[in-house]
Each structure stands twice: as C-alpha cells, then as structure tokens.
Design a protein around this motif. Sequence first.
Motif, short mmCIF file in Angstrom:
data_model
loop_
_atom_site.label_atom_id
_atom_site.label_comp_id
_atom_site.label_asym_id
_atom_site.label_seq_id
_atom_site.Cartn_x
_atom_site.Cartn_y
_atom_site.Cartn_z
N ILE A 116 0.84 -1.21 0.00
CA ILE A 116 0.00 0.00 0.00
C ILE A 116 0.87 1.25 0.00
O ILE A 116 0.59 2.21 -0.71
N ASN A 117 1.96 1.24 0.81
CA ASN A 117 2.84 2.43 0.79
C ASN A 117 4.12 2.18 -0.01
O ASN A 117 5.09 2.91 0.12
N ARG A 118 4.05 1.11 -0.83
CA ARG A 118 5.15 0.80 -1.74
C ARG A 118 6.48 0.55 -1.02
O ARG A 118 7.55 0.81 -1.57
N GLY B 122 -7.53 7.43 -5.53
CA GLY B 122 -7.83 7.64 -6.94
C GLY B 122 -6.62 7.74 -7.86
O GLY B 122 -6.75 7.69 -9.07
N ALA B 123 -5.41 7.90 -7.27
CA ALA B 123 -4.22 8.08 -8.12
C ALA B 123 -3.41 6.79 -8.19
O ALA B 123 -3.27 6.08 -7.20
N ASP B 124 -2.86 6.52 -9.36
CA ASP B 124 -2.09 5.29 -9.57
C ASP B 124 -0.77 5.36 -8.81
O ASP B 124 0.08 6.19 -9.11
N LEU C 249 6.76 9.17 -4.98
CA LEU C 249 6.80 8.15 -3.94
C LEU C 249 6.98 8.79 -2.56
O LEU C 249 6.33 8.39 -1.59
N ARG C 250 7.84 9.82 -2.49
CA ARG C 250 8.00 10.53 -1.21
C ARG C 250 6.68 11.16 -0.78
O ARG C 250 6.30 11.10 0.39
N GLY C 251 5.97 11.75 -1.75
CA GLY C 251 4.67 12.35 -1.46
C GLY C 251 3.67 11.31 -0.95
O GLY C 251 2.96 11.53 0.02
#
Length: 335
Positions: free
Chosen positions: A51-53, A66-68, A77-79
């Motif tokens: 989920i948070n990569r 809603g965003a890929d 990714l930091r955001g």
Amino acid sequence: MIQFDNVHKAYRVNGRDIPALQATSLQIGAGEIFGLIGHSGAGKSTLLRLINRLEEPSGGRILIDGADATALDADGLRGLRRRIGMIFQHFNLLASKTVADNVALPLRLAGELPAAAIDARVAQLLARVGLGEHAHKYPAQLSGGQKQRVGIARALATEPKILLCDEATSALDPQTTAQVLQLLAEINRELQLTIVLITHEMDVIRRVCDRVAVMDGGAIVEQGAVADVFLHPQHPTTRRFVLEAEHVDEGEQRDDFAHVPGRILRLTFRGEATYAPLLGQVARDTGVDYSILAGRIDRIRDTPYGQLTLALTGGDLDAALARLEAADVHVEVLR
Ligand SMILES: Nc1ncnc2c1ncn2[C@@H]1O[C@H](COP(=O)(O)OP(=O)(O)OP(=O)(O)O)[C@@H](O)[C@H]1O
Ligand SMILES: [Mg+2]
C-alpha cells in the motif's frame, strides 16, 4: 481510498520467485478501519507494505485516493509516503532521540515547515496521544504503551490520510492494547483517517474494525463486515480463527454432548433479537424443552449478538424451528 486491481507479488530469492501474494483485488473506503487476519506467512505484511510501496508489486495496479501508486517517480513516492503513516509491533523508535525529536523527524525530513511550526505541531501531536509530559524523555524511559503512542504521533506528523498498523498491539498487555485501540478509534473518527491493521488478536478486530479480510496462502479467502464474517464464517480458515478466539473445540464439544438427548442447535441472534424473551415464548407455545449447553452474549463493535448451543427435546420441533427462523434467528442444526 485504497484499491488493488489484480495485484500480485513474488519475492526473488537466489534467482527463484517465491510467491507471497496471489492476484488480489480489494477496495478499502475512506474512513474505514479494515482488519487483516491470517496465519503466519499468509501474506498480510506483504499486502500492507504494498500500500505504501515499501514492497514493489510484481504486477497489477494500486490506486491510492484515486491516483495510480504503481506509476510514481521518486518524488511522487515521497509524497505518497507522507500521506500514509505506519506503526509497527516493536515501535521502531530512534533510541538516541527524545520523544519530541522522534515525532519531529518526518517533518524535518519533509523540510516544508519552519522549526517553530514543527515544534508547535509536535507539541499538539504529543498532547493528542496523551504524552505532553513526556516530550523530553528517551524511548527507553517509556512503557510499551507509551512507546506505541509515540509511534502513532510520529505516524500522524505529516497529516496522512491512511494509517497502516502491522501487529501494533501484539507486544502490549490486554489493558494497554485496549487503550491504544481506543486512541486509534478516536483518531479514525476525528481525522477521517483510513486505517488498515494486521492483528492475530480477534478481539482487536471485534472492537475496532468495520470490515475484515482473512488471508490464507497469499490470497484473501473471505472478507466482509466483521459481524457477518465472525458470526457466519464460510471458509475453513475463518472458522478456525473464530472458534479459537471463542475457545471452542468442535471435536471436544461433540464428545461432551454425546450423552445429551435431543436435537442440538446453534442459534445466532443479532441486534434487538439478542435481548428478546424469545426462547421462553417458543418453548411455551410449541411444548419444546431446551437446555443451554454453551453460549455467549457479546457485541461486535456496535452490534450486540448472542450465540447459544441448545439441546431440544419433546414438543413440536418443526414449529419451534419455524418460529425461531421467523424471528430472524440464524439456526444451525449440529446434530
Ligand atoms: N523479503 C522477503 N524475501 C523473501 N520472501 C519473503 C520476504 N518477505 C516475506 N516473504 C515470504 O512471503 C510470504 C508472506 O510473508 P508475509 O510477511 O507477508 O506474511 P505474514 O502474513 O505477514 O506473516 P506473519 O504473521 O508471520 O507476519 C512468506 O512465505 C514469507 O516467507
Ligand atoms: Mg507479518
């Protein structure tokens, strides 16, 4: 808030792929508290960390708000990570930094706020988790519950929309667990925070979760509203978890009831029916006698329920069953 479309994950170890998550589709709504349960190695942490990569998916698409999230560059990714907080079983605090500095760390790393604004935000966060007095202590000087409160304050520092909890209460005693859960439930309501939590304590799921997913062998085998899944488990893995939590051994029970005459039923009442004087009425009207062999009256989040195992003898059994079913009581015939 969180959507998985056919997401799968295999870990590459010594040139071989170890499958950890089979193709999984999943939706978690904004403001939901979503529980994940399953045996060790089932793939719970893998799913959470996708989920948070913290883990890269091997395939499929992950949408966050809603965003890929699968197509982000380093900046993106930091955001993303600022919008997703995480807390851990062993708290992962920096031992050499004070409570206040631990909480300030994500804000200093983000580099967006001036020092005075960071101090003010840290003070506000520590007050929210009940640690205002402990700002200048070091982690080693805190109890487990206090350490997890620091973890929660740190996770909330960047005002995330999602909080991931990987066995966040597993190292705590039952009373401290209850206090931390209370705090999580409060911030879920106050901040409309979406919470995904892994636990092996079924009580945690009962008390705070809206929905739950059961994982087995890298797949979600059952999911739904907690009361539905816990009162009417469909998959064998779910049944095992629920019965274990209620300290019911079905084999042992069968032996115990072997000498009890009559039909044996398990009744599940929900909501208002839990408190209705139904059994007495049905017994009087149909001439059926009952003895209670096992039972529990409790609540799952805000839903009161009762589960009773009865032996029925004499009278008009079919009429009694029809009356119970007409009153919305779920009836399982065990023998
Ligand atoms: N970094 C890794 N490298 C290789 N294999 C891994 C790695 N992390 C997890 N696995 C494997 O992936 C599978 C799923 O692991 P995962 O940690 O997601 O399980 P889990 O459900 O969280 O278990 P637990 O309840 O023990 O924490 C397991 O077979 C595990 O051995
Ligand atoms: Mg795990």
